[in-house]
Design a protein around this motif. Structure first.
Motif, PDB file in Angstrom:
ATOM      1  N   GLN A  57     -57.613 -36.711   8.469  1.00 26.86           N
ATOM      2  CA  GLN A  57     -58.374 -35.667   9.150  1.00 26.86           C
ATOM      3  C   GLN A  57     -59.219 -36.231  10.288  1.00 26.86           C
ATOM      4  O   GLN A  57     -59.619 -35.499  11.186  1.00 26.86           O
ATOM      5  CB  GLN A  57     -59.277 -34.938   8.162  1.00 26.86           C
ATOM      6  CG  GLN A  57     -58.508 -34.198   7.094  1.00 26.86           C
ATOM      7  CD  GLN A  57     -59.438 -33.562   6.073  1.00 26.86           C
ATOM      8  OE1 GLN A  57     -60.614 -33.888   5.978  1.00 26.86           O
ATOM      9  NE2 GLN A  57     -58.892 -32.646   5.302  1.00 26.86           N
ATOM     10  N   HIS A  58     -59.505 -37.535  10.227  1.00 30.43           N
ATOM     11  CA  HIS A  58     -60.329 -38.203  11.241  1.00 30.43           C
ATOM     12  C   HIS A  58     -59.665 -39.528  11.590  1.00 30.43           C
ATOM     13  O   HIS A  58     -59.284 -40.281  10.698  1.00 30.43           O
ATOM     14  CB  HIS A  58     -61.738 -38.467  10.729  1.00 30.43           C
ATOM     15  CG  HIS A  58     -62.452 -37.225  10.306  1.00 30.43           C
ATOM     16  ND1 HIS A  58     -63.179 -36.459  11.179  1.00 30.43           N
ATOM     17  CD2 HIS A  58     -62.541 -36.609   9.103  1.00 30.43           C
ATOM     18  CE1 HIS A  58     -63.687 -35.424  10.532  1.00 30.43           C
ATOM     19  NE2 HIS A  58     -63.313 -35.498   9.262  1.00 30.43           N
ATOM     20  N   CYS A  92     -54.953 -34.526  17.891  1.00 31.26           N
ATOM     21  CA  CYS A  92     -55.733 -33.288  17.705  1.00 31.26           C
ATOM     22  C   CYS A  92     -54.865 -32.038  17.547  1.00 31.26           C
ATOM     23  O   CYS A  92     -55.128 -31.218  16.674  1.00 31.26           O
ATOM     24  CB  CYS A  92     -56.688 -33.093  18.871  1.00 31.26           C
ATOM     25  SG  CYS A  92     -57.933 -34.382  18.961  1.00 31.26           S
ATOM     26  N   LEU A 101     -67.725 -41.328   6.859  1.00 32.66           N
ATOM     27  CA  LEU A 101     -66.261 -41.253   6.816  1.00 32.66           C
ATOM     28  C   LEU A 101     -65.749 -42.382   5.935  1.00 32.66           C
ATOM     29  O   LEU A 101     -66.322 -43.468   5.892  1.00 32.66           O
ATOM     30  CB  LEU A 101     -65.670 -41.380   8.226  1.00 32.66           C
ATOM     31  CG  LEU A 101     -66.076 -40.294   9.227  1.00 32.66           C
ATOM     32  CD1 LEU A 101     -65.601 -40.664  10.625  1.00 32.66           C
ATOM     33  CD2 LEU A 101     -65.506 -38.949   8.811  1.00 32.66           C
ATOM     34  N   HIS A 150     -62.415 -40.035  16.843  1.00 26.89           N
ATOM     35  CA  HIS A 150     -63.775 -40.558  16.980  1.00 26.89           C
ATOM     36  C   HIS A 150     -63.699 -41.872  17.748  1.00 26.89           C
ATOM     37  O   HIS A 150     -62.850 -42.714  17.455  1.00 26.89           O
ATOM     38  CB  HIS A 150     -64.392 -40.853  15.608  1.00 26.89           C
ATOM     39  CG  HIS A 150     -64.524 -39.652  14.739  1.00 26.89           C
ATOM     40  ND1 HIS A 150     -65.672 -38.912  14.669  1.00 26.89           N
ATOM     41  CD2 HIS A 150     -63.640 -39.058  13.896  1.00 26.89           C
ATOM     42  CE1 HIS A 150     -65.505 -37.916  13.817  1.00 26.89           C
ATOM     43  NE2 HIS A 150     -64.282 -37.981  13.335  1.00 26.89           N
ATOM     44  N   ALA A 154     -56.070 -33.530  13.565  1.00 20.29           N
ATOM     45  CA  ALA A 154     -57.110 -34.480  13.161  1.00 20.29           C
ATOM     46  C   ALA A 154     -58.120 -34.613  14.303  1.00 20.29           C
ATOM     47  O   ALA A 154     -57.866 -34.169  15.420  1.00 20.29           O
ATOM     48  CB  ALA A 154     -56.492 -35.843  12.839  1.00 20.29           C
ATOM     49  N   GLU A 155     -59.232 -35.216  13.993  1.00 17.06           N
ATOM     50  CA  GLU A 155     -60.297 -35.400  14.976  1.00 17.06           C
ATOM     51  C   GLU A 155     -60.350 -36.869  15.383  1.00 17.06           C
ATOM     52  O   GLU A 155     -60.287 -37.757  14.534  1.00 17.06           O
ATOM     53  CB  GLU A 155     -61.626 -34.978  14.356  1.00 17.06           C
ATOM     54  CG  GLU A 155     -62.781 -35.006  15.307  1.00 17.06           C
ATOM     55  CD  GLU A 155     -64.061 -34.484  14.664  1.00 17.06           C
ATOM     56  OE1 GLU A 155     -65.137 -34.831  15.181  1.00 17.06           O
ATOM     57  OE2 GLU A 155     -63.991 -33.756  13.658  1.00 17.06           O
TER      58      GLU A 155
END
Length: 82
Positions: free
Chosen positions: A43-44, A68, A15, A76, A73-74
């Protein structure tokens, strides 16, 4: 130390870490979070852990939904709590 863990996580997961944001306030504020993420094309999103975001389970759920569902987006967790 947390910033280094975020950088290491991003590198290990391929990433591109663009920015580290330090919240100025103790209270979780998600009001404009989705707009900020969408505007930046995020996006993350890497967080130290969801416990770091908030100790309150409902506040964590609101944060997770903003990232989300609203921003698509994700999330982590770089160093999730055991």
């Amino acid at each position: 130390m947390l910033e280094k863990q975020l950088e290491e996580y991003a590198k290990a997961h391929n990433l591109d870490l663009q920015q580290v944001h330090r919240e100025k306030y103790r209270a979780l504020r998600v009001g404009n979070l989705a707009d900020w993420l969408l505007g930046g094309g995020v996006q993350h999103l890497i967080v130290p852990s969801m416990d770091h975001v908030s100790e309150h389970p409902i506040a964590r759920l609101v944060f997770y939904e903003a990232v989300c569902l609203d921003a698509r987006a994700e999330v982590h967790e770089a160093c999730p709590e055991p």
